[in-house]
Design a protein around this motif. Sequence first.
Motif, PDB file in Angstrom:
ATOM      1  N   ILE A  67      10.307  70.366  30.211  1.00  0.00           N
ATOM      2  CA  ILE A  67       9.718  70.264  28.878  1.00  0.00           C
ATOM      3  C   ILE A  67      10.799  70.473  27.816  1.00  0.00           C
ATOM      4  N   GLY A  68      11.737  71.367  28.080  1.00  0.00           N
ATOM      5  CA  GLY A  68      12.835  71.601  27.143  1.00  0.00           C
ATOM      6  C   GLY A  68      13.704  70.378  26.951  1.00  0.00           C
ATOM      7  N   VAL A  69      13.960  69.647  28.035  1.00  0.00           N
ATOM      8  CA  VAL A  69      14.745  68.408  27.925  1.00  0.00           C
ATOM      9  C   VAL A  69      13.983  67.378  27.097  1.00  0.00           C
ATOM     10  N   LEU A  70      12.681  67.261  27.336  1.00  0.00           N
ATOM     11  CA  LEU A  70      11.880  66.302  26.556  1.00  0.00           C
ATOM     12  C   LEU A  70      11.856  66.673  25.077  1.00  0.00           C
ATOM     13  N   VAL A  71      11.665  67.952  24.777  1.00  0.00           N
ATOM     14  CA  VAL A  71      11.644  68.383  23.379  1.00  0.00           C
ATOM     15  C   VAL A  71      13.022  68.204  22.748  1.00  0.00           C
ATOM     16  N   GLY A  72      14.082  68.481  23.507  1.00  0.00           N
ATOM     17  CA  GLY A  72      15.435  68.263  22.996  1.00  0.00           C
ATOM     18  C   GLY A  72      15.693  66.809  22.665  1.00  0.00           C
ATOM     19  N   ALA A  73      15.203  65.911  23.513  1.00  0.00           N
ATOM     20  CA  ALA A  73      15.362  64.478  23.236  1.00  0.00           C
ATOM     21  C   ALA A  73      14.564  64.082  22.000  1.00  0.00           C
ATOM     22  N   ALA A  74      13.367  64.653  21.857  1.00  0.00           N
ATOM     23  CA  ALA A  74      12.554  64.346  20.672  1.00  0.00           C
ATOM     24  C   ALA A  74      13.229  64.870  19.405  1.00  0.00           C
ATOM     25  N   LEU A  75      13.818  66.056  19.482  1.00  0.00           N
ATOM     26  CA  LEU A  75      14.513  66.603  18.321  1.00  0.00           C
ATOM     27  C   LEU A  75      15.759  65.788  17.982  1.00  0.00           C
ATOM     28  N   GLU A  76      16.419  65.273  19.010  1.00  0.00           N
ATOM     29  CA  GLU A  76      17.586  64.422  18.759  1.00  0.00           C
ATOM     30  C   GLU A  76      17.171  63.123  18.069  1.00  0.00           C
ATOM     31  N   GLN A  77      16.053  62.555  18.509  1.00  0.00           N
ATOM     32  CA  GLN A  77      15.549  61.336  17.872  1.00  0.00           C
ATOM     33  C   GLN A  77      15.119  61.605  16.435  1.00  0.00           C
ATOM     34  N   ALA A  78      14.692  62.845  16.150  1.00  0.00           N
ATOM     35  CA  ALA A  78      14.260  63.201  14.799  1.00  0.00           C
ATOM     36  C   ALA A  78      15.440  63.472  13.877  1.00  0.00           C
ATOM     37  N   GLY A  79      16.656  63.483  14.410  1.00  0.00           N
ATOM     38  CA  GLY A  79      17.835  63.637  13.571  1.00  0.00           C
ATOM     39  C   GLY A  79      18.619  64.911  13.779  1.00  0.00           C
ATOM     40  N   MET A  80      18.176  65.785  14.678  1.00  0.00           N
ATOM     41  CA  MET A  80      18.909  67.029  14.938  1.00  0.00           C
ATOM     42  C   MET A  80      20.109  66.735  15.833  1.00  0.00           C
ATOM     43  N   ASP A  81      21.151  67.506  15.680  1.00  0.00           N
ATOM     44  CA  ASP A  81      22.354  67.334  16.489  1.00  0.00           C
ATOM     45  C   ASP A  81      22.035  67.634  17.950  1.00  0.00           C
ATOM     46  N   ASP A  82      22.475  66.769  18.861  1.00  0.00           N
ATOM     47  CA  ASP A  82      22.127  66.958  20.272  1.00  0.00           C
ATOM     48  C   ASP A  82      22.862  68.136  20.902  1.00  0.00           C
ATOM     49  N   ASP A  83      23.976  68.565  20.298  1.00  0.00           N
ATOM     50  CA  ASP A  83      24.669  69.748  20.811  1.00  0.00           C
ATOM     51  C   ASP A  83      23.861  71.017  20.581  1.00  0.00           C
ATOM     52  N   VAL A  84      22.922  70.963  19.664  1.00  0.00           N
ATOM     53  CA  VAL A  84      22.074  72.114  19.368  1.00  0.00           C
ATOM     54  C   VAL A  84      20.686  71.944  19.981  1.00  0.00           C
ATOM     55  N   SER A  85      20.130  70.761  19.885  1.00  0.00           N
ATOM     56  CA  SER A  85      18.731  70.561  20.278  1.00  0.00           C
ATOM     57  C   SER A  85      18.512  70.737  21.777  1.00  0.00           C
ATOM     58  N   PHE A  86      19.385  70.181  22.600  1.00  0.00           N
ATOM     59  CA  PHE A  86      19.171  70.264  24.045  1.00  0.00           C
ATOM     60  C   PHE A  86      19.307  71.687  24.588  1.00  0.00           C
ATOM     61  N   PRO A  87      20.429  72.387  24.361  1.00  0.00           N
ATOM     62  CA  PRO A  87      20.515  73.745  24.921  1.00  0.00           C
ATOM     63  C   PRO A  87      19.452  74.692  24.367  1.00  0.00           C
ATOM     64  N   ALA A  88      19.183  74.589  23.077  1.00  0.00           N
ATOM     65  CA  ALA A  88      18.200  75.501  22.487  1.00  0.00           C
ATOM     66  C   ALA A  88      16.821  75.283  23.089  1.00  0.00           C
ATOM     67  N   SER A  89      16.392  74.035  23.177  1.00  0.00           N
ATOM     68  CA  SER A  89      15.053  73.782  23.709  1.00  0.00           C
ATOM     69  C   SER A  89      14.975  74.075  25.203  1.00  0.00           C
ATOM     70  N   ILE A  90      16.042  73.830  25.939  1.00  0.00           N
ATOM     71  CA  ILE A  90      16.034  74.140  27.373  1.00  0.00           C
ATOM     72  C   ILE A  90      15.898  75.646  27.594  1.00  0.00           C
ATOM     73  N   PHE A  91      16.670  76.438  26.853  1.00  0.00           N
ATOM     74  CA  PHE A  91      16.585  77.886  27.023  1.00  0.00           C
ATOM     75  C   PHE A  91      15.242  78.433  26.543  1.00  0.00           C
ATOM     76  N   ILE A  92      14.741  77.915  25.443  1.00  0.00           N
ATOM     77  CA  ILE A  92      13.462  78.405  24.930  1.00  0.00           C
ATOM     78  C   ILE A  92      12.342  78.108  25.917  1.00  0.00           C
ATOM     79  N   PHE A  93      12.239  76.853  26.368  1.00  0.00           N
ATOM     80  CA  PHE A  93      11.137  76.508  27.258  1.00  0.00           C
ATOM     81  C   PHE A  93      11.344  77.027  28.679  1.00  0.00           C
ATOM     82  N   GLY A  94      12.588  77.163  29.129  1.00  0.00           N
ATOM     83  CA  GLY A  94      12.836  77.817  30.414  1.00  0.00           C
ATOM     84  C   GLY A  94      12.411  79.267  30.383  1.00  0.00           C
TER      85      GLY A  94
END
Length: 111
Positions: A67-94
């Motif tokens: 779920i964190g990877v999916l949310v990170g991809a959605a945040l990246e598509q929304a314009g957030m930097d992928d260096d921040v969106s993926f690790p943050a969402s992975i750790f939060i949802f993990g």
Amino acid sequence: MQEDILIPLIVFSSIFGVVYVYLTTRNKERLALIEKGADASLFNTGKKNGIGSIILNLALLAIGIGIGVLVGAALEQAGMDDDVSFPASIFIFGGLGLVTSFFVNRKLEKE
């Protein structure tokens, strides 16, 4: 070139050393208690985690990471930097998956 061989060797030997020291120390402590006349049932007082509990923890962690990877991809598509969106969402949802597994395991232990 030698770092390719040296680093894994150091890591695995360190892990082996820690496990070896833990097991030998535990064995010496148990032998000393038995020599002093302690009952052997003293060692079986701890809570036993079954394989089902471990599988549940790993499954909910994997679901959280997915779920964190999916949310990170959605945040990246929304314009957030992928260096921040993926690790943050992975750790939060993990972490949320592990918290969920804690509460589910506690509920199953009560039953």
